[in-house]
Design a protein around this motif. Structure first.
Motif, PDB file in Angstrom:
ATOM      1  N   ALA A 252       0.833  -1.206   0.000  1.00  0.00           N
ATOM      2  CA  ALA A 252       0.000   0.000   0.000  1.00  0.00           C
ATOM      3  C   ALA A 252       0.864   1.252   0.000  1.00  0.00           C
ATOM      4  CB  ALA A 252      -0.929  -0.012   1.219  1.00  0.00           C
ATOM      5  N   VAL A 253       1.933   1.259   0.794  1.00  0.00           N
ATOM      6  CA  VAL A 253       2.840   2.415   0.811  1.00  0.00           C
ATOM      7  C   VAL A 253       3.456   2.624  -0.566  1.00  0.00           C
ATOM      8  CG1 VAL A 253       5.009   3.317   1.734  1.00  0.00           C
ATOM      9  CG2 VAL A 253       3.362   2.232   3.263  1.00  0.00           C
TER      10      VAL A 253
ATOM     11  N   LEU B 183      11.609   8.430   7.286  1.00  0.00           N
ATOM     12  CA  LEU B 183      11.172   7.684   8.461  1.00  0.00           C
ATOM     13  C   LEU B 183       9.877   8.286   8.999  1.00  0.00           C
ATOM     14  CD1 LEU B 183      14.550   7.496  10.456  1.00  0.00           C
ATOM     15  CD2 LEU B 183      13.654   5.824   8.807  1.00  0.00           C
ATOM     16  N   ALA B 184       9.114   7.468   9.682  1.00  0.00           N
ATOM     17  CA  ALA B 184       7.909   7.969  10.352  1.00  0.00           C
ATOM     18  C   ALA B 184       7.448   6.955  11.384  1.00  0.00           C
ATOM     19  CB  ALA B 184       6.783   8.216   9.355  1.00  0.00           C
ATOM     20  N   TRP B 185       6.775   7.442  12.402  1.00  0.00           N
ATOM     21  CA  TRP B 185       6.026   6.559  13.296  1.00  0.00           C
ATOM     22  C   TRP B 185       4.694   7.213  13.594  1.00  0.00           C
ATOM     23  CZ3 TRP B 185       4.373   8.453  17.948  1.00  0.00           C
ATOM     24  CH2 TRP B 185       5.083   9.518  18.527  1.00  0.00           C
TER      25      TRP B 185
ATOM     26  N   THR C 266      -1.598   4.158   9.825  1.00  0.00           N
ATOM     27  CA  THR C 266      -1.942   3.490   8.570  1.00  0.00           C
ATOM     28  C   THR C 266      -1.030   3.962   7.442  1.00  0.00           C
ATOM     29  OG1 THR C 266      -3.502   5.188   7.836  1.00  0.00           O
ATOM     30  CG2 THR C 266      -4.365   3.449   9.282  1.00  0.00           C
ATOM     31  N   PRO C 267      -0.867   3.159   6.360  1.00  0.00           N
ATOM     32  CA  PRO C 267      -0.088   3.616   5.212  1.00  0.00           C
ATOM     33  C   PRO C 267      -0.567   4.965   4.670  1.00  0.00           C
ATOM     34  CG  PRO C 267      -0.466   1.271   5.027  1.00  0.00           C
ATOM     35  CD  PRO C 267      -1.276   1.739   6.209  1.00  0.00           C
ATOM     36  N   GLN C 268      -1.875   5.160   4.581  1.00  0.00           N
ATOM     37  CA  GLN C 268      -2.382   6.427   4.060  1.00  0.00           C
ATOM     38  C   GLN C 268      -1.984   7.600   4.948  1.00  0.00           C
ATOM     39  OE1 GLN C 268      -4.635   7.067   1.036  1.00  0.00           O
ATOM     40  NE2 GLN C 268      -3.323   8.805   1.578  1.00  0.00           N
ATOM     41  N   ALA C 269      -2.091   7.437   6.256  1.00  0.00           N
ATOM     42  CA  ALA C 269      -1.747   8.526   7.170  1.00  0.00           C
ATOM     43  C   ALA C 269      -0.261   8.855   7.086  1.00  0.00           C
ATOM     44  CB  ALA C 269      -2.127   8.148   8.603  1.00  0.00           C
ATOM     45  N   ILE C 270       0.587   7.828   7.020  1.00  0.00           N
ATOM     46  CA  ILE C 270       2.029   8.067   6.968  1.00  0.00           C
ATOM     47  C   ILE C 270       2.427   8.718   5.658  1.00  0.00           C
ATOM     48  CG2 ILE C 270       4.267   6.910   6.884  1.00  0.00           C
ATOM     49  CD1 ILE C 270       3.065   7.022   9.698  1.00  0.00           C
ATOM     50  N   VAL C 271       1.952   8.195   4.535  1.00  0.00           N
ATOM     51  CA  VAL C 271       2.328   8.767   3.235  1.00  0.00           C
ATOM     52  C   VAL C 271       1.779  10.182   3.094  1.00  0.00           C
ATOM     53  CG1 VAL C 271       2.113   8.526   0.725  1.00  0.00           C
ATOM     54  CG2 VAL C 271       2.603   6.520   2.134  1.00  0.00           C
ATOM     55  N   SER C 272       0.576  10.426   3.577  1.00  0.00           N
ATOM     56  CA  SER C 272       0.014  11.786   3.524  1.00  0.00           C
ATOM     57  C   SER C 272       0.880  12.751   4.321  1.00  0.00           C
ATOM     58  CB  SER C 272      -1.420  11.784   4.068  1.00  0.00           C
ATOM     59  OG  SER C 272      -2.283  11.049   3.231  1.00  0.00           O
ATOM     60  N   ALA C 273       1.389  12.309   5.484  1.00  0.00           N
ATOM     61  CA  ALA C 273       2.262  13.174   6.278  1.00  0.00           C
ATOM     62  C   ALA C 273       3.577  13.439   5.553  1.00  0.00           C
ATOM     63  CB  ALA C 273       2.528  12.518   7.636  1.00  0.00           C
TER      64      ALA C 273
ATOM     65  N   HIS D  60      10.422  15.571   2.925  1.00  0.00           N
ATOM     66  CA  HIS D  60      10.083  14.188   2.619  1.00  0.00           C
ATOM     67  C   HIS D  60       9.526  14.064   1.204  1.00  0.00           C
ATOM     68  CE1 HIS D  60      10.142  14.553   6.984  1.00  0.00           C
ATOM     69  NE2 HIS D  60      10.511  13.298   6.998  1.00  0.00           N
ATOM     70  N   LEU D  61       8.737  15.046   0.793  1.00  0.00           N
ATOM     71  CA  LEU D  61       8.204  15.033  -0.575  1.00  0.00           C
ATOM     72  C   LEU D  61       9.332  15.125  -1.600  1.00  0.00           C
ATOM     73  CD1 LEU D  61       5.722  15.034  -2.416  1.00  0.00           C
ATOM     74  CD2 LEU D  61       5.659  17.532  -2.203  1.00  0.00           C
ATOM     75  N   ALA D  62      10.396  15.862  -1.280  1.00  0.00           N
ATOM     76  CA  ALA D  62      11.532  15.951  -2.196  1.00  0.00           C
ATOM     77  C   ALA D  62      12.135  14.575  -2.444  1.00  0.00           C
ATOM     78  CB  ALA D  62      12.584  16.904  -1.631  1.00  0.00           C
ATOM     79  N   ASN D  63      12.235  13.741  -1.412  1.00  0.00           N
ATOM     80  CA  ASN D  63      12.707  12.376  -1.619  1.00  0.00           C
ATOM     81  C   ASN D  63      11.741  11.579  -2.484  1.00  0.00           C
ATOM     82  OD1 ASN D  63      15.229  12.106  -0.444  1.00  0.00           O
ATOM     83  ND2 ASN D  63      14.447  11.413   1.520  1.00  0.00           N
ATOM     84  N   ILE D  64      10.455  11.701  -2.207  1.00  0.00           N
ATOM     85  CA  ILE D  64       9.447  10.951  -2.954  1.00  0.00           C
ATOM     86  C   ILE D  64       9.485  11.292  -4.433  1.00  0.00           C
ATOM     87  CG2 ILE D  64       6.944  10.695  -3.267  1.00  0.00           C
ATOM     88  CD1 ILE D  64       6.698  10.996  -0.208  1.00  0.00           C
ATOM     89  N   LEU D  65       9.700  12.561  -4.762  1.00  0.00           N
ATOM     90  CA  LEU D  65       9.618  13.017  -6.159  1.00  0.00           C
ATOM     91  C   LEU D  65      10.973  13.127  -6.848  1.00  0.00           C
ATOM     92  CD1 LEU D  65       6.909  15.826  -5.875  1.00  0.00           C
ATOM     93  CD2 LEU D  65       6.607  13.391  -6.430  1.00  0.00           C
TER      94      LEU D  65
END
Length: 236
Positions: A98-99, A171-173, A180-187, A194-199
């Motif tokens: 899901a992540v 990282l996240a907790w 949930t995966p949605q809550a962590i990815v949304s954060a 963190h978005l810079a790493n994702i993109l």
């Protein structure tokens, strides 16, 4: 009360490409001081390394452009299942999927190729989540001094000292509904570092690990999960 926190080792601008292959060099990393532990937070530390990779827009042949467009359309048309599940010992593979789906959907929305799962990066991420739980800390650098580069190298992703590489780590907790995966990815998406790493367009590979626990000193006894995502590319 649900609690959550983030941390990310984030690459800054890559320098211009050299005319000949260049040896691995330290990249510039952005970082900011961490606010209060009890608020959702983003924290970045300068523990990135890599080769000199080219920057700027990539001009694709028309056939490659069509292939990319088809890939992105396929990613965007695929629903991300189990994004609202609470990670538990028996469903971690589904939560990792899901992540990855949510991360690749965000990349597709910005025209970036989907990341490919890599078992070595997953092993590096898993070793870090396990260590954070066992040693009761939350950081990119372990109490023993192990960095993201150390973990990725130990897992075999960086094959030798002659190749170039760029890696990143998010990282996240979170506890209760924030685990949930949605809550962590949304954060992560809501945090610029963190978005810079994702993109990051250079990244090709990724490894995701989820531990169905939170470091004991952070969770106030609540159930939750700790996440690590490694990003990487090897420049031969």
């Amino acid at each position: 009360m649900a609690l959550a926190a983030l941390a990310g080792a984030t690459l800054g601008p890559a320098p211009a490409a050299a005319s000949a292959p260049s040896p691995p060099s330290k990249q510039h990393c952005r970082y900011a001081p961490a606010p209060s532990r009890r608020s959702a937070r983003a924290r970045s530390r300068p523990h990135c390394a890599g080769s000199r990779l080219p920057t700027g827009a990539l001009s694709l042949p028309s056939s490659a452009g069509r292939t990319l467009a088809a890939t992105l359309a396929r990613v965007l048309a695929t629903p991300c299942q189990n994004a609202q599940m609470t990670p538990e010992a028996g469903n971690l593979q589904l939560a990792r999927a899901a992540v990855l789906c949510l991360i690749n959907r965000e990349r597709a929305l910005h025209g970036e190729q989907p990341l490919v799962p890599d078992a070595r990066l997953e092993a590096a991420a898993e070793s870090h989540t396990e260590d954070m739980i066992a040693t009761d800390y939350f950081d990119h650098v372990s109490p023993s001094g192990s960095t993201p580069v150390d973990r990725v190298r130990a897992a075999g992703y960086i094959p030798n000292s002659t190749v170039g590489y760029v890696i990143g780590e998010n990282l996240a907790w979170g506890t209760l509904s924030l685990s949930t995966p949605q809550a962590i990815v949304s954060a992560w998406i809501a945090s610029p570092g963190h978005l810079a790493n994702i993109l990051e367009s250079h990244y090709i590979d990724t490894g995701i690990a989820i531990a169905p626990q939170v470091p004991a000193s952070l969770a106030d006894g609540a159930s939750g999960a700790t996440y690590a995502q490694e990003f990487g590319v090897i420049d031969h």
